[in-house]
Design a protein around this motif. Structure first.
Motif, short mmCIF file in Angstrom:
data_model
loop_
_atom_site.label_atom_id
_atom_site.label_comp_id
_atom_site.label_asym_id
_atom_site.label_seq_id
_atom_site.Cartn_x
_atom_site.Cartn_y
_atom_site.Cartn_z
N ALA A 194 -8.51 2.68 -1.64
CA ALA A 194 -8.13 1.81 -0.51
C ALA A 194 -7.30 2.57 0.52
O ALA A 194 -7.45 2.36 1.73
CB ALA A 194 -7.35 0.60 -1.04
N LEU A 209 -9.21 4.14 3.37
CA LEU A 209 -10.14 3.29 4.12
C LEU A 209 -10.11 3.53 5.63
O LEU A 209 -11.16 3.73 6.25
CB LEU A 209 -9.87 1.82 3.80
N THR A 262 -17.85 3.61 -2.86
CA THR A 262 -16.45 3.19 -2.98
C THR A 262 -15.52 4.39 -2.76
O THR A 262 -15.88 5.53 -3.04
CB THR A 262 -16.14 2.56 -4.36
N ASN A 290 -7.38 -0.61 -6.69
CA ASN A 290 -7.11 0.01 -5.39
C ASN A 290 -8.36 0.67 -4.82
O ASN A 290 -8.30 1.69 -4.17
CB ASN A 290 -5.96 1.02 -5.50
N ASP A 291 -9.51 0.05 -5.10
CA ASP A 291 -10.76 0.58 -4.54
C ASP A 291 -11.16 -0.20 -3.30
O ASP A 291 -10.79 -1.36 -3.13
CB ASP A 291 -11.88 0.47 -5.58
N SER A 292 -11.94 0.44 -2.46
CA SER A 292 -12.54 -0.25 -1.32
C SER A 292 -14.02 0.10 -1.27
O SER A 292 -14.42 1.17 -1.70
CB SER A 292 -11.90 0.22 -0.02
N LYS A 293 -14.79 -0.85 -0.73
CA LYS A 293 -16.24 -0.65 -0.67
C LYS A 293 -16.67 -0.47 0.78
O LYS A 293 -16.23 -1.21 1.65
CB LYS A 293 -16.92 -1.88 -1.28
N PHE A 314 -16.87 -3.09 5.55
CA PHE A 314 -15.79 -2.59 4.68
C PHE A 314 -15.24 -3.75 3.87
O PHE A 314 -15.14 -4.86 4.37
CB PHE A 314 -14.65 -2.02 5.52
N GLU A 315 -14.89 -3.47 2.64
CA GLU A 315 -14.29 -4.54 1.83
C GLU A 315 -13.19 -3.98 0.95
O GLU A 315 -13.40 -3.01 0.22
CB GLU A 315 -15.40 -5.16 0.97
N LYS A 316 -12.02 -4.60 1.04
CA LYS A 316 -10.88 -4.12 0.26
C LYS A 316 -10.76 -4.82 -1.09
O LYS A 316 -10.24 -4.25 -2.05
CB LYS A 316 -9.60 -4.36 1.05
N LYS A 369 -12.29 -8.50 -6.75
CA LYS A 369 -10.96 -8.28 -7.32
C LYS A 369 -10.40 -9.54 -8.01
O LYS A 369 -9.70 -9.46 -9.01
CB LYS A 369 -10.04 -7.89 -6.16
#
Ligand code: ADP
Ligand code: ASP
Ligand code: MG
Length: 406
Positions: free
Chosen positions: A312, A315, A309, A260-263, A335-337, A386
Motif C-alpha cells: 500500500a 501505491l 498487487t 497492507n496490500d493494494s491492487k 486502484f484498490e487499497k 480486507k
C-alpha cells in the motif's frame, strides 16, 4: 566455549520493568555456565517514533542519516539492560555495532551483515563479561552506520550464532512461540512445536511478523536451529529447524495474512508481445515490489486486463509511474487499497492433492470472493476483500484442522 545467543525484541524491552525481567533471564543462563551474548532491539515504539521525526524534518530524509537516527533506539535499550546487570553485580556492558565491529554490505536501510569481528567479544566473554549488543545494525565499508531492515534484530542474532558457533540461539518475544496464525488476530491459534525453515520463511514473508524473513534465510543457509519463546511466561516455545527433523502429519502448518496490500488493474491493455515487460520495468527500476500478477486471456486477441498487487505504501508512486508511462496503452486504470492476502502454508501440500480445492471451497462457503491467486510448492495465496480477513482466517483455520491441538 558453551555460547548462547539471546535476542530480545522491542516488546520484551518495552519498559524498565520488562528490562528487569530480561536481566533475570540473562542471569539464569549465566548460572547454567553459558557464555551469554545478548542482542537487543529498541524499546517497542521507539524506532517508529524516530522514523516519524525524520519525516517531520524532510519527506526525503537522507538515507545515511536515517540509519544513524533509527539505530539509536537499540543503543538506549542495550545500555539499560547492561546497567541493570551491573546493578545486580554482574560484569556487563553495551556494545554498539562499530565497537564490535559488525560489518555490513548493501544499501542503507536494507543492508546485510556479512562479517562480525569475534576478537573483542571473545576476549570479553572469557573475562566473564555479558556483552549486550545492538541488533538491527552494523557499519559499512565507508565506516557509516547501516541498518538491516525492519525487524532486523532477528537477523543480527542469527549472524552472531553463526560467527560464534553458538550452541543455542533463542529469540525472546511477546508470544509463546510461532503459532498456526497470529494469536493476536485469532484466539484459536495454536502454538507450533516444530517448524521447518521453508515453512517459517513463507509464513514470515507472507505476514507472520514474529520472525523477520531474512533471519530465516540466514538460519537455513547456516543450519542454525532457532528457538522462539516468551520473555514473560516460562514455557517451551517453537523450534525452527531443518525439514528432515520433523515428523508432521498436517497438510497445512500455518496461515499468514497481510493487510497492507493494494491492487492495481489495467483494463483494456493493447495485447502485444512485451506489454507486461513495459509495465513492470519502470516499477522494478523504482524498487517497487510487484507481488501477485494475473493477466486475462484476451478474448478478441486485441485487448487484455492485467492486475497486480503491491505494498500500500507504494501505491501513489506506482500510480504516477503508470500514468507517466508513454509506452503502454490501456482504457482504464483502477486502484484498490482495501485488499488482504491470505496464505496457507505447509510442506504437506507437496504430497497431498486437493488443497487448493479445499481452500477455495471453504472460502466459497463463507461467500468470500477470491480476486487473485498465486501458488508455490508449499503455499497458496489468495487476495480477498480486507473486510473478510477475519472470516477467512477462521474458515481456513478450521478447514485445515488447525483448531485442534497436535
Ligand atoms: P519482537 O518485538 O519480539 O520482535 P514482533 O512484534 O516483531 O516482536 O513479533 C511478535 C508478534 O508477531 C506477535 O505479537 C504476534 O502478534 C505477531 N505474529 C504474527 N504472526 C504470528 C504467528 N504466526 N505466530 C506468532 N506471532 C505472530
Ligand atoms: N528496532 C528495529 C525495528 O523496529 C529492529 C527490530 O525490532 O528488530 O524494526
Ligand atoms: Mg520482531
Amino acid at each position: 566455549m558453551k555460547i548462547v545467543v539471546l535476542k530480545f525484541g522491542g516488546t520484551s524491552v518495552g519498559s524498565t520493568k520488562k528490562i528487569k525481567k530480561v536481566a533475570e533471564i540473562i542471569v539464569d543462563y549465566k548460572k547454567k555456565n553459558y557464555k551469554v551474548i545478548v542482542i537487543s532491539s529498541a524499546m517497542s515504539g521507539v524506532t517508529n517514533e524516530l522514523i516519524k521525526k525524520s519525516f517531520e524534518i524532510s519527506k526525503n530524509f537522507s538515507e545515511s542519516e536515517h540509519d544513524v537516527l533509527v539505530s539509536s533506539g537499540e543503543q538506549m535499550a542495550c545500555s539499560l539492560i547492561a546497567g541493570r546487570l551491573i546493578h545486580k553485580g554482574h560484569k556487563s556492558r553495551s556494545w554498539l555495532s562499530w565497537q564490535v565491529p559488525i560489518l555490513t554490505v548493501g544499501k542503507h536501510k536494507n543492508s546485510r551483515i556479512n562479517e562480525i569481528n569475534r576478537n573483542r567479544i571473545i576476549k570479553y566473554l572469557k573475562e566473564g563479561g555479558i556483552p549486550i549488543i545492538t541488533g538491527f545494525q552494523g557499519v559499512n565499508n565507508e565506516n557509516r552506520i547501516s541498518t538491516i531492515g525492519r525487524g532486523g534484530s532477528d537477523a543480527s542474532a542469527i549472524m552472531f550464532a553463526k560467527f560464534f558457533k553458538a550452541e543455542k540461539c533463542i529469540i525472546y518475544t511477546d508470544v509463546e512461540g510461532v503459532y498456526t496464525t497470529d494469536p493476536n488476530k485469532l484466539k484459536k491459534a495454536k502454538k507450533i512445536k516444530i517448524i521447518s525453515y521453508e515453512e517459517m520463511l513463507e509464513m514470515a514473508s507472507l505476514g507472520a511478523k514474529v520472525m523477520q524473513p531474512v533471519s530465516i534465510q540466514d538460519a537455513r543457509l547456516n543450519r542454525i536451529d532457532i528457538e522462539v519463546k516468551s520473555s514473560f511466561i516460562k514455557k517451551s516455545g517453537t523450534l525452527i529447524t531443518k525439514r528432515s527433523k520433523i515428523m508432521n502429519n498436517k497438510i497445512v502448518t500455518g496461515i499468514s495474512s497481510t493487510q497492507n496490500d493494494s491492487k492495481v488493474s489495467l483494463i483494456g491493455v493493447k495485447d502485444k508481445p512485451g506489454v507486461a515487460a513495459s509495465i513492470f520495468k519502470p516499477l522494478s527500476k523504482n524498487l517497487i515490489n510487484v507481488d501477485m500478477v494475473v493477466q486475462n486471456i484476451s478474448a478478441n486477441g486485441k485487448e487484455t486486463d492485467l492486475t497486480f498487487t503491491i505494498k500500500a505504501e507504494d501505491l501513489s508512486k506506482t500510480k504516477k509511474i503508470i500514468q507517466e508511462n508513454k509506452s503502454i496503452n490501456y482504457r482504464k486504470l483502477l486502484f484498490e487499497k482495501g485488499v488482504s492476502k491470505i496464505s496457507v502454508i505447509g510442506v504437506g501440500m507437496i504430497t497431498t492433492p486437493g488443497v487448493t480445492f479445499r481452500m477455495f471451497q471453504a472460502l466459497a462457503n463463507k461467500k468470500i470472493n477470491i480476486q487473485v491467486i498465486s501458488t508455490s510448492e508449499i503455499k497458496i495465496s489468495v487476495l480477498i476483500d480486507k473486510r473478510n480477513t477475519k472470516k477467512a482466517l477462521i474458515a481456513l483455520h478450521n478447514e485445515f484442522n488447525l483448531d485442534n491441538k497436535k
